[in-house]
Scaffold this motif. Structure first.
Motif, PDB file in Angstrom:
ATOM      1  N   ARG A 207       1.066   2.860  -2.194  1.00 43.60           N
ATOM      2  CA  ARG A 207      -0.091   3.372  -1.453  1.00 43.60           C
ATOM      3  C   ARG A 207      -1.040   2.218  -1.206  1.00 43.60           C
ATOM      4  NH1 ARG A 207      -2.039   9.296  -3.622  1.00 43.60           N
ATOM      5  NH2 ARG A 207      -0.145  10.368  -2.961  1.00 43.60           N
ATOM      6  N   MET A 208      -1.673   2.256  -0.046  1.00 36.25           N
ATOM      7  CA  MET A 208      -2.592   1.186   0.317  1.00 36.25           C
ATOM      8  C   MET A 208      -3.739   1.747   1.140  1.00 36.25           C
ATOM      9  SD  MET A 208       0.151  -0.359   2.978  1.00 36.25           S
ATOM     10  CE  MET A 208       1.364  -0.022   1.730  1.00 36.25           C
ATOM     11  N   VAL A 209      -4.781   0.956   1.259  1.00 37.24           N
ATOM     12  CA  VAL A 209      -5.882   1.331   2.127  1.00 37.24           C
ATOM     13  C   VAL A 209      -5.341   1.349   3.551  1.00 37.24           C
ATOM     14  CG1 VAL A 209      -8.156   0.652   2.979  1.00 37.24           C
ATOM     15  CG2 VAL A 209      -7.608   0.411   0.544  1.00 37.24           C
ATOM     16  N   ASN A 210      -5.572   2.430   4.256  1.00 35.18           N
ATOM     17  CA  ASN A 210      -5.035   2.633   5.599  1.00 35.18           C
ATOM     18  C   ASN A 210      -5.790   1.791   6.624  1.00 35.18           C
ATOM     19  OD1 ASN A 210      -3.518   3.660   7.684  1.00 35.18           O
ATOM     20  ND2 ASN A 210      -4.529   5.637   7.727  1.00 35.18           N
TER      21      ASN A 210
ATOM     22  N   VAL B 269      -6.080   6.403   3.137  1.00 33.58           N
ATOM     23  CA  VAL B 269      -4.930   5.867   2.414  1.00 33.58           C
ATOM     24  C   VAL B 269      -3.653   6.088   3.211  1.00 33.58           C
ATOM     25  CG1 VAL B 269      -3.636   6.028   0.245  1.00 33.58           C
ATOM     26  CG2 VAL B 269      -6.082   6.419   0.226  1.00 33.58           C
ATOM     27  N   ALA B 270      -2.733   5.140   3.070  1.00 34.16           N
ATOM     28  CA  ALA B 270      -1.393   5.301   3.638  1.00 34.16           C
ATOM     29  C   ALA B 270      -0.387   5.148   2.504  1.00 34.16           C
ATOM     30  CB  ALA B 270      -1.132   4.265   4.712  1.00 34.16           C
ATOM     31  N   GLN B 271       0.715   5.834   2.620  1.00 33.81           N
ATOM     32  CA  GLN B 271       1.764   5.776   1.597  1.00 33.81           C
ATOM     33  C   GLN B 271       3.093   5.439   2.272  1.00 33.81           C
ATOM     34  OE1 GLN B 271       2.069   8.685  -1.748  1.00 33.81           O
ATOM     35  NE2 GLN B 271       3.761   9.456  -0.515  1.00 33.81           N
ATOM     36  N   VAL B 272       3.802   4.499   1.685  1.00 34.85           N
ATOM     37  CA  VAL B 272       5.129   4.122   2.154  1.00 34.85           C
ATOM     38  C   VAL B 272       6.104   4.486   1.039  1.00 34.85           C
ATOM     39  CG1 VAL B 272       6.609   2.230   2.917  1.00 34.85           C
ATOM     40  CG2 VAL B 272       4.179   2.230   3.522  1.00 34.85           C
ATOM     41  N   ALA B 273       6.994   5.422   1.327  1.00 38.66           N
ATOM     42  CA  ALA B 273       8.007   5.855   0.353  1.00 38.66           C
ATOM     43  C   ALA B 273       9.365   5.392   0.872  1.00 38.66           C
ATOM     44  CB  ALA B 273       7.977   7.369   0.185  1.00 38.66           C
ATOM     45  N   PHE B 274      10.202   4.897  -0.050  1.00 37.74           N
ATOM     46  CA  PHE B 274      11.455   4.282   0.373  1.00 37.74           C
ATOM     47  C   PHE B 274      12.459   4.254  -0.780  1.00 37.74           C
ATOM     48  CE2 PHE B 274       8.340   1.283  -1.125  1.00 37.74           C
ATOM     49  CZ  PHE B 274       9.031   0.491  -2.044  1.00 37.74           C
TER      50      PHE B 274
ATOM     51  N   GLU C 213      10.306  -8.457   2.751  1.00 39.12           N
ATOM     52  CA  GLU C 213      10.403  -9.398   3.877  1.00 39.12           C
ATOM     53  C   GLU C 213       9.461  -9.001   5.015  1.00 39.12           C
ATOM     54  OE1 GLU C 213      12.614 -12.129   4.541  1.00 39.12           O
ATOM     55  OE2 GLU C 213      13.075 -12.121   2.407  1.00 39.12           O
ATOM     56  N   LEU C 214       9.346  -7.709   5.272  1.00 35.38           N
ATOM     57  CA  LEU C 214       8.494  -7.224   6.353  1.00 35.38           C
ATOM     58  C   LEU C 214       7.007  -7.415   6.044  1.00 35.38           C
ATOM     59  CD1 LEU C 214      10.322  -3.928   7.298  1.00 35.38           C
ATOM     60  CD2 LEU C 214      10.261  -6.068   8.611  1.00 35.38           C
ATOM     61  N   ALA C 215       6.671  -7.435   4.754  1.00 33.52           N
ATOM     62  CA  ALA C 215       5.267  -7.592   4.359  1.00 33.52           C
ATOM     63  C   ALA C 215       4.809  -8.988   4.697  1.00 33.52           C
ATOM     64  CB  ALA C 215       5.088  -7.305   2.875  1.00 33.52           C
TER      65      ALA C 215
ATOM     66  N   GLY D 250      -6.519  -1.521   9.358  1.00 40.09           N
ATOM     67  CA  GLY D 250      -6.819  -2.939   9.201  1.00 40.09           C
ATOM     68  C   GLY D 250      -5.584  -3.778   8.969  1.00 40.09           C
ATOM     69  N   LYS D 251      -5.597  -4.528   7.905  1.00 47.40           N
ATOM     70  CA  LYS D 251      -4.512  -5.460   7.608  1.00 47.40           C
ATOM     71  C   LYS D 251      -3.213  -4.770   7.224  1.00 47.40           C
ATOM     72  CE  LYS D 251      -7.613  -9.168   6.636  1.00 47.40           C
ATOM     73  NZ  LYS D 251      -7.941 -10.313   5.869  1.00 47.40           N
ATOM     74  N   ALA D 252      -3.281  -3.516   6.835  1.00 53.29           N
ATOM     75  CA  ALA D 252      -2.066  -2.776   6.476  1.00 53.29           C
ATOM     76  C   ALA D 252      -1.300  -2.289   7.697  1.00 53.29           C
ATOM     77  CB  ALA D 252      -2.413  -1.587   5.583  1.00 53.29           C
ATOM     78  N   ALA D 253      -1.970  -2.170   8.827  1.00 53.25           N
ATOM     79  CA  ALA D 253      -1.369  -1.554  10.019  1.00 53.25           C
ATOM     80  C   ALA D 253      -0.036  -2.177  10.436  1.00 53.25           C
ATOM     81  CB  ALA D 253      -2.359  -1.556  11.174  1.00 53.25           C
ATOM     82  N   PRO D 254       0.085  -3.506  10.539  1.00 52.40           N
ATOM     83  CA  PRO D 254       1.379  -4.071  10.957  1.00 52.40           C
ATOM     84  C   PRO D 254       2.510  -3.741   9.971  1.00 52.40           C
ATOM     85  CG  PRO D 254      -0.347  -5.722  11.143  1.00 52.40           C
ATOM     86  CD  PRO D 254      -0.943  -4.540  10.435  1.00 52.40           C
ATOM     87  N   PHE D 255       2.209  -3.768   8.678  1.00 53.97           N
ATOM     88  CA  PHE D 255       3.236  -3.441   7.694  1.00 53.97           C
ATOM     89  C   PHE D 255       3.645  -1.984   7.804  1.00 53.97           C
ATOM     90  CE2 PHE D 255       4.365  -1.731   3.492  1.00 53.97           C
ATOM     91  CZ  PHE D 255       5.583  -2.397   3.331  1.00 53.97           C
ATOM     92  N   LEU D 256       2.692  -1.094   8.003  1.00 57.05           N
ATOM     93  CA  LEU D 256       3.010   0.329   8.105  1.00 57.05           C
ATOM     94  C   LEU D 256       3.926   0.604   9.293  1.00 57.05           C
ATOM     95  CD1 LEU D 256      -0.511   1.771   7.275  1.00 57.05           C
ATOM     96  CD2 LEU D 256       1.511   1.771   5.790  1.00 57.05           C
ATOM     97  N   VAL D 257       3.656  -0.027  10.416  1.00 68.05           N
ATOM     98  CA  VAL D 257       4.496   0.142  11.607  1.00 68.05           C
ATOM     99  C   VAL D 257       5.891  -0.414  11.343  1.00 68.05           C
ATOM    100  CG1 VAL D 257       4.808  -0.593  14.007  1.00 68.05           C
ATOM    101  CG2 VAL D 257       2.569   0.195  13.217  1.00 68.05           C
ATOM    102  N   ALA D 258       5.969  -1.601  10.740  1.00 67.98           N
ATOM    103  CA  ALA D 258       7.264  -2.220  10.452  1.00 67.98           C
ATOM    104  C   ALA D 258       8.063  -1.396   9.442  1.00 67.98           C
ATOM    105  CB  ALA D 258       7.068  -3.642   9.932  1.00 67.98           C
TER     106      ALA D 258
END
Length: 110
Positions: A66-69, A93-98, A108-110, A71-79
């Motif tokens: 989970r990260m602050v939604n 907040v945004a959450q990436v589950a994998f 690598e995407l980060a 700003g700087k998180a946006a490119p990683f969230l899209v990728a």
């Protein structure tokens, strides 16, 4: 701060790009079953909601960050979403589950 050793490279990569993470785990369901079993059913009731919650993470057992939604998180969230990770967002907040097998790819995407 204590973090799952497996997630450390991803968290470090995100932090080095200015992404503020707020929570992560490789197996939250296992932790809840061992440390807070009385809350397991409460967490599972939220799994079908299309919002940031622990329900899906507990039910499906993916790793998550989970990260602050925004700003700087946006490119990683899209990728991450393009790579097939489950990305959910709320206003703050945004959450990436994998699956854990995808950890290297997301790092690598980060």
């Amino acid at each position: 701060m204590d973090v799952d050793e497996e997630l450390a490279p991803l968290l470090h990569a995100l932090r080095s790009h200015g992404v503020l993470t707020v929570a992560s785990c490789t197996d939250l369901a296992d932790a809840v079953e061992r440390l807070w079993p009385s809350q397991l059913s409460n967490l599972l009731t939220a799994r079908d909601r299309a919002t940031v919650n622990y329900g899906r993470v507990v039910a499906d057992r993916p790793a998550y960050v989970r990260m602050v939604n925004g700003g700087k998180a946006a490119p990683f969230l899209v990728a991450a979403e393009s790579a097939g990770a489950l990305v959910t967002r709320s206003r703050m907040v945004a959450q990436v589950a994998f699956p854990r097998k995808q950890l290297d790819e997301l790092t690598e995407l980060a």
